[in-house]
Structures are given as C-alpha cells and as structure tokens.
Design an enzyme around this catalytic site. Structure first.
Site, PDB file in Angstrom:
ATOM      1  N   ARG A 309     -45.851  78.169 -34.992  1.00 27.97           N
ATOM      2  CA  ARG A 309     -44.548  78.061 -35.665  1.00 27.97           C
ATOM      3  C   ARG A 309     -43.574  79.097 -35.110  1.00 27.97           C
ATOM      4  O   ARG A 309     -42.370  78.825 -35.015  1.00 27.97           O
ATOM      5  CB  ARG A 309     -44.702  78.211 -37.180  1.00 27.97           C
ATOM      6  CG  ARG A 309     -43.411  77.973 -37.946  1.00 27.97           C
ATOM      7  CD  ARG A 309     -43.661  77.831 -39.431  1.00 27.97           C
ATOM      8  NE  ARG A 309     -44.103  76.501 -39.805  1.00 27.97           N
ATOM      9  CZ  ARG A 309     -43.317  75.538 -40.259  1.00 27.97           C
ATOM     10  NH1 ARG A 309     -42.018  75.728 -40.364  1.00 27.97           N
ATOM     11  NH2 ARG A 309     -43.814  74.367 -40.602  1.00 27.97           N
ATOM     12  N   GLU A 716     -39.162  78.907 -48.037  1.00 25.48           N
ATOM     13  CA  GLU A 716     -39.205  79.844 -46.920  1.00 25.48           C
ATOM     14  C   GLU A 716     -37.881  80.076 -46.195  1.00 25.48           C
ATOM     15  O   GLU A 716     -37.579  81.214 -45.811  1.00 25.48           O
ATOM     16  CB  GLU A 716     -40.255  79.371 -45.903  1.00 25.48           C
ATOM     17  CG  GLU A 716     -41.664  79.445 -46.417  1.00 25.48           C
ATOM     18  CD  GLU A 716     -42.662  78.809 -45.459  1.00 25.48           C
ATOM     19  OE1 GLU A 716     -43.489  79.548 -44.895  1.00 25.48           O
ATOM     20  OE2 GLU A 716     -42.599  77.578 -45.275  1.00 25.48           O
TER      21      GLU A 716
END
Length: 781
Positions: A309, A716
């Site tokens: 990621r 997030e």
C-alpha cells in the site's frame, strides 16, 4: 424519514460517558478465573540457554507456568506465514519479548511469580535500524517492484536525489490488549477478545491448541480503540489465555498494563525512502526512481500488504509519467510492526510530498503551484496510476479548490509573508496538501462480508454483522442502514456483539472498509426479509398483484395504493402464522477489483477517497516548538451515512496523523531497549494541540455510485491530511532563510525543528537592525 444520512449520536455514547459500556475485562469475573503475566526478555537478541521456572511455584497462588512445551498444536501465531513463535524456544528476537507466561489465581500472584522465573541468556548482536538491516542484508522478503515507463532513460531538465526517514507510531488505544478464554465441558473454547479480526483470532487459537475452528468461538464485545493494532496483534494474547485454559481446564485472562502493551506490541512501520527524481523548469514531474524500506521488526506479520500500500500511494494525487518503485521489508530486532491507520499509505505519501516541496524550493516556486501542476487530470494515462488503475471518479481538483477558497488561502499567504518580514524570531508557515486514498483491502479475497438478521414476532430485531466496533461508529451506521432498509425505527433493533458463531469467515474491520462491506451485507439480509414480507402484506391488503412495496415508518404499502397500509409488526406476525422464515443471512463481495501481486498491477481499489487540508503554524525560533493556528479541511465522504460520526473520524484522524508527524517519538537505545513505553516519555496529542479554528466541510453533491447509499469510507484517509501540518512547519522553518531544501526528520519534534532552523540560519546573516550576534542567538537557544 430516511435514517441514513442523519447525524445520529454513537449508539453507545451514553454508555461510554457513564462507564456502563462493557469491554472484555469489564465482565463479571468467573469463578476460578486465572490471570496471566509475562516474563519479558532483557535483551533485543539472545540465545536462550536455560529456563528455570521452579521459583515461581514458591509464590502462593501461582498455578502453572506456560512454556513452549505446553503447546499441543503449533507454537505459532503468524498471520501471512508461520514465522512468529508464541513462546520462544531457542532465540530471543526483541527486547521485552514474552519468554514464558506465569498463571496465577490473581494477577498479583502471577506478577510475583514472574519475578522468580530465571532465564539464562547468551546475548547476541541485534539489528536495530533499517540502515543496519541494509548493511547486514537482513530482510524478511525479496524486493518487490512497481513500474511504468522508462525512468532510467527519461529526459528531464533537473534531477535531484535524496532520502526521507519516518519513525513509527504506537497505537496508544485506551483499552490495552485483553483476552478472556473459557473452556467448556465438550472441548470447546469461548474467547472474548479485544480484536479487530475475530475470525483470524479463531484460526490462531485453534492452530495453537490443535483443534478445529468449530470448537473455538471468538466474540468481540467492543474495543476501546484499535487503529490497526488489534488486527493481528490481539492473537498472541488470546492464544496465551487459551493455552492456560487448555492446560488448567479453568477460565483464564490476559490484560496488559499500559507499559507492557507498549513494550510487547508492534507499531506503525518506520520507513526509509530513497529517491531520484527528474522534473522540468515548470515543475512538472518527469521520472521517479524510488526505494522504500519498511522496518518489519522480527517477524513478517502484515508487513507485505503494508509495504504494497505504501508503494501504490507513493504517487498520492500526482501523475508521474516514468516511475519505478522498489520495496523491501527489513528484519530488525524489534517488535513485529503491524497495521496502523493508513496501512503504509501515509509513509508512501510522505515521500512524494517531501519531493514536491524540494522541487518548489529548487525552482523558487510556491509548493502549492507545483502540487497543482502535477495533479492527475483528463483521461487516459494522465489520469491512470502507475499500477494501471484509471481514476474514473477524480475529485482531486474539487476538494483542492474548495479548501483553498474556504481557507482564503491567497490572502492568508500574504498575511503570513507580512508577519515573517516583521518578526525575526518567530515565523509562520501555510501549506495545503491533497489526499487520494484507495479503498479496499489490498488482498482481493478479504473484500467480502456477512450479516445475520433475526426478526421476532413482537417486531423486535437482532442485528449481527462481521464488523467490529472500536469506537468508530460502525455499529451506529449499521443500525441506520438496517432501519432504513426495513423501513422501521432504530428502536426496534438490538445490535449484537460480533461473534464467529453468528457470522463466520469475517474479514478484519480494517482498510476503512467496515461500512462499505458490512453495510451491503446488512442491506442484503434486510432485502431478503422484505422479499418474504411483501407477499404477506399484499395478501393482508387484498391486492391481487403485489407490485412494488414500500417499507417505511414502521409500515408496508404498495406504491400504487399508498393510502392502504399494514404495520410491519402485523406483517411479521402474519408471516409467522404462514410459516415464513423471519431470519436471513446477508452477503456481499466487492465487484470489479483484481490485483496481481507479482507484477503489482491491476485494479486493487473499488474507488478513491479524496481530501485536502490547509494548515497554518507559528514556529518559535528559540525552542523549535510550533502552534497550530488554523486548519481547514474539505473531505470527500460521498453521501454521508452519518455526518456527525464522519466529522468525528476526520477530526480524530487528522489529530492522530499530526501526532505521528510532529511529536510521537519512539526511541530505542543502543541495546535495543524501547525507552518510550509510557505516557511520561511518549507524547500523544492533547486538547491543547487541537487548533481553536478547526474548520471541516464534507464535500457536497458527492454521492458515489455502487456503494452503500452513496457513502464513502472515512476511517483512514483523514490521517494523511495532517501532512499539511508538516509542510506548514517546513514553510515556517524556510522563512528563517531562503533555502533550496528543508530536510525535516519525522517526527518533527521541537529538537528536530530547532536543528532544521539552525541549518537554515547558518547560511543567513543576522537580520538588519538586529542587536544580537549569531553566537548570542545560539547561546540563547
């Protein structure tokens, strides 16, 4: 009236503030409940020579001591690969590692017994930093690669090389790691765990005990915070308690104290980014060659997807024609680092934002101009990520333009410049940064969820789903989804704790996907109930053709005959009389996503969430401290399921990100001992760090196609909006001179900021009219 989209308070808010909310260790102690306490290693790396547990049994109340020899199954709690011993047998891998667990009638007895356990070690040289790991070729994985174009042969007017280091971050959830395990009389175990991933905890406990999953039921009542720290890291403590329950046939509990939790658990991954970037005189990026090194700690844990990621977010909101990113996970003698809000995304974004600020200062152009010139735009390649996903829903410019307008950016920049011209020892900085964050699990298989609805004949309803509640408001949103889907008031529902015997094979509540996945599953279950009740309602209303039935306001009616209605309760009773099932499972899997981990290409994300933030700081040239004067945010949450909860998530995420970037400093000494393992040495943001002017706007007219009621994930992405604070501090530091580069280590503590100011000042003569010499200034500092 629709329940979705309303600013409803958290479903447990009153319980939270009154102390009535029940967490794992708040339950009534069972008769015979045992407590566990660990014996911690005093070395970061050492060979185990001998373990003598005899002294522990001299303490009144000590029942047993758990060692690796007691494990009936596999002595491993690893997630992706099995490389994480529950109890070490030969070698210690990090300072503070649990060598054995002492089991006592009380926690005090177990603690005293642990003091009497004698372990002999042969200390070995530890690897403590990423750079040490690179030098020693100490890695957990081989190099992974993401590439587009030909960065080696690309032609650019300017080239820069550099590196940026990022420290980790402790999760510092309010509720520490806690697990209860209760054995039954038939070989089964009921586990209560503060876990974000009940199914994985179930798997790990079964693996350690050597029993199938149907003998292990894991329940998460609620968590007092998680932030990723309980996605995989809850498993060893549940497994230790289960091992004690297996050995003694009595219920057992683990509850870590704050300093033990900070010593034993993994953190956000520290990163080292090295880069070579090519760009032209207009500031547009041409090529980027980057290396990302993640500090994995002693075992793999979730480091591969965290690194992945980070790699796919190194572009953030910017088009880079030629790019190669190489990633590798360093093996160090520290706790095994793990998931943390953002899951590698923040570390990747820091690299490109650091680069763009440096390009701006090299070209003597405003950083916001450089950022805007490099945004993804148009169609085709200029709107396609390096891994091949086109950004169909590009809202970068929308949030960017709105936040600049809301913040009155241009006028405030002039005011900042005027302030800096008239103040010698204090400077202000203003910065705006964007966020583009992909939503879905990196691993495609995890993008699925289940739910279970039970409707009783009195009209009351039990709601079960696979997501876990950690204070983020997931249960509240699911109640709103279910109430809206069934057309009944929320008061009809009781939300049940997440448990593996109601919804099996759950994915972790992580990746900001809790509402997306579980909301669709809940809605699917509700639609099944409605499909069964509609014919019943048609019969009760004496309609020959059922037609399209509407469920709202606790009633059911045909769209063609809205005045004739039957109550939801009467329809439920009639369905029971007609032997129609009043329970239903729901299921959802995210469509149209795919990922090739070998080539690092595909469409890993269902959509992107966008945001932008403007931050203004005032930096003190004598102390390196800063004051956050104002923050303005525009964030894209689609069509919000609950604006009140979403605003809370944006505020909390931003402040947590600011903590990581400016004050939360993890310090290990030369022996590998963590020195910052308590609130007295590890500083997290407090209310005094929150700006008085904290303006947040949800992007309007932003409903997203194909998601639950048009909403978007919010857990997030806001954390990365705090990058604007770091960039504002850099702007403030730069105002003490006119450098072409402002290196600023992370976190940017006062000491770090002061050193950066001194580097800038060192190349600048004392300001005209100043009565202080350079030496006097330094002595004052």
């Amino acid at each position: 009236m629709s329940k979705v989209g309303q600013p409803k308070s958290h479903e447990s808010a009153a319980w939270h503030v009154s102390g009535r909310a029940t967490y794992t260790d708040d339950q009534r102690l069972l008769a015979g409940m045992l407590s566990l306490y660990p014996v911690l290693s005093p070395h970061a790396r050492a060979r185990i020579i001998k373990i003598d547990t005899s002294g522990a049994f001299c303490v009144d109340g000590v029942v047993t001591v758990l060692t690796a020899e007691d494990v009936p199954g596999e002595n491993d709690t690893g997630t992706i690969i099995h490389d994480e011993h529950l109890l070490p047998t030969e070698e210690i891998s990090y300072w503070g590692q649990a060598v054995v667990w002492v089991v006592g009638e009380t926690e005090d007895a177990a603690r005293e017994g642990a003091k009497r356990v004698v372990v002999e070690y042969e200390p070995l040289a530890p690897v403590l930093t990423i750079k040490e790991a690179i030098a020693a070729d100490s890695f957990l994985t081989i190099t992974t690669l993401m590439r587009r174009g030909e960065p080696e042969t690309a032609t650019a007017e300017y080239w820069l090389e550099g590196e940026v280091e990022m420290n980790g971050q402790d999760h510092f959830y309010l509720e520490t790691q806690t697990s209860w395990v209760i054995p039954d009389t038939e070989g089964g175990y009921q586990v209560y765990s503060s876990t974000q991933h009940p199914t994985e905890t179930q798997i790990v406990v079964g693996r350690v005990l050597g029993i199938p999953g149907n003998l292990v039921t894991v329940t998460c009542l609620r968590m007092g915070g998680g932030f990723g720290g309980k996605e995989s890291q809850a498993n060893p403590y549940a497994a230790a308690a289960a091992l004690a329950a297996y050995k003694t046939r009595r219920p057992a509990r683990v509850r870590l104290r704050r300093h033990e939790d900070m010593i034993l658990t993994g953190k956000r991954h520290g990163f080292l980014g090295r880069y070579k970037v090519g760009f032209n005189s207009d500031g547009k990026l041409v090529a980027l060659d980057a290396e990302l090194y993640a500090d994995g700690g002693w075992s793999l844990d979730l480091s591969p997807p965290v690194l992945s990621r980070a790699m796919v977010h190194v572009d953030n909101a910017y088009y880079i024609p030629h790019i190669e990113v190489r990633g590798r996970i360093a093996k160090t003698n520290k706790t095994s680092n793990t998931a943390f809000r953002g899951f590698g995304g923040p570390q990747g974004m820091i690299v490109i934002e650091d680069i763009l600020d440096r390009i701006a200062r090299t070209l003597n152009l405003p950083p916001e101009v450089i950022r805007e010139r490099n945004f993804y735009h148009g169609t085709g390649e200029t709107n396609t990520t390096p891994y091949g996903q086109e950004i169909f829903d590009n809202r970068i410019e929308r949030v960017w333009n709105e936040v600049r307008a809301n913040a009155n950016f241009e006028e405030r920049q002039r005011e900042v410049n005027q302030f800096n011209e008239s103040n010698v020892y204090k400077k202000r900085g203003l910065a705006v940064t964007p966020v583009k964050f992909g939503i879905s699990f990196n691993k495609t298989v995890y993008n699925q969820a289940g739910a279970l609805i039970l409707v009783y004949t009195d009209g009351s309803i039990l709601l079960n789903h696979g997501g876990t509640e950690m204070g983020q408001g997931l249960h509240t949103k699911m109640l709103q989804v279910a109430a809206d889907a069934l057309g009944v008031s929320i008061e009809h529902f009781r939300m049940m704790p997440t448990t593996t015997d109601k919804v099996p094979n759950t994915s972790a509540t992580a990746a900001s996907s809790g509402s997306d996945l579980n909301g669709q599953a809940v809605k699917d279950a509700c639609e099944k109930i409605k499909a069964r009740l509609a014919p019943i309602a048609a019969k009760m209303l004496k309609l020959d053709v059922p037609g399209d039935f509407i469920f709202e306001n606790d009633s059911i009616y045909s769209r063609d005959y809205p005045s004739d209605r039957v109550s939801f309760l009467d329809a439920v009773k009639e369905a029971y009389q007609n032997r129609i099932s009043l329970s239903a499972t729901g299921y959802y899997r995210t469509p149209n996503i795919h990922w090739n981990p070998e080539s690092n290409t595909g469409r890993p994300f269902y959509y992107f969430a966008y945001g932008a933030a403007v931050s203004e700081v005032e930096v003190d040239g004598f102390t390196g401290t800063f004051k956050l004067r104002q923050v303005d945010i525009v964030h894209d949450v689609g069509s919000s399921l609950n604006p009140l909860i979403d605003l809370g998530q944006i505020e909390g995420g931003f402040v947590q990100g600011m903590g990581w970037l400016t004050m939360e400093e993890l310090v290990w000494d030369e022996r590998g001992q963590l020195r910052t393992y308590s609130p007295s040495t590890y500083k997290i943001p407090t209310i005094s760090e929150v700006p008085e002017r904290f303006n947040i706007q949800l992007l309007e007219r932003a409903a997203q196609d194909g998601v639950i009621y048009g909403s978007k994930a919010v857990g997030e992405p806001p954390l990365m909006l705090a990058i604007s604070v770091r960039e504002a501090i850099r702007a403030g530091v730069a105002a003490f001179g006119n450098p072409d580069h402002v290196p600023l280590a992370l976190p940017a503590t006062p000491e770090v900021t002061l050193m950066a100011i001194e580097r800038v000042r060192a190349s600048v003569a004392p300001p005209e009219g100043s009565n202080q010499s350079r030496r006097e200034i330094l002595e004052a500092v």
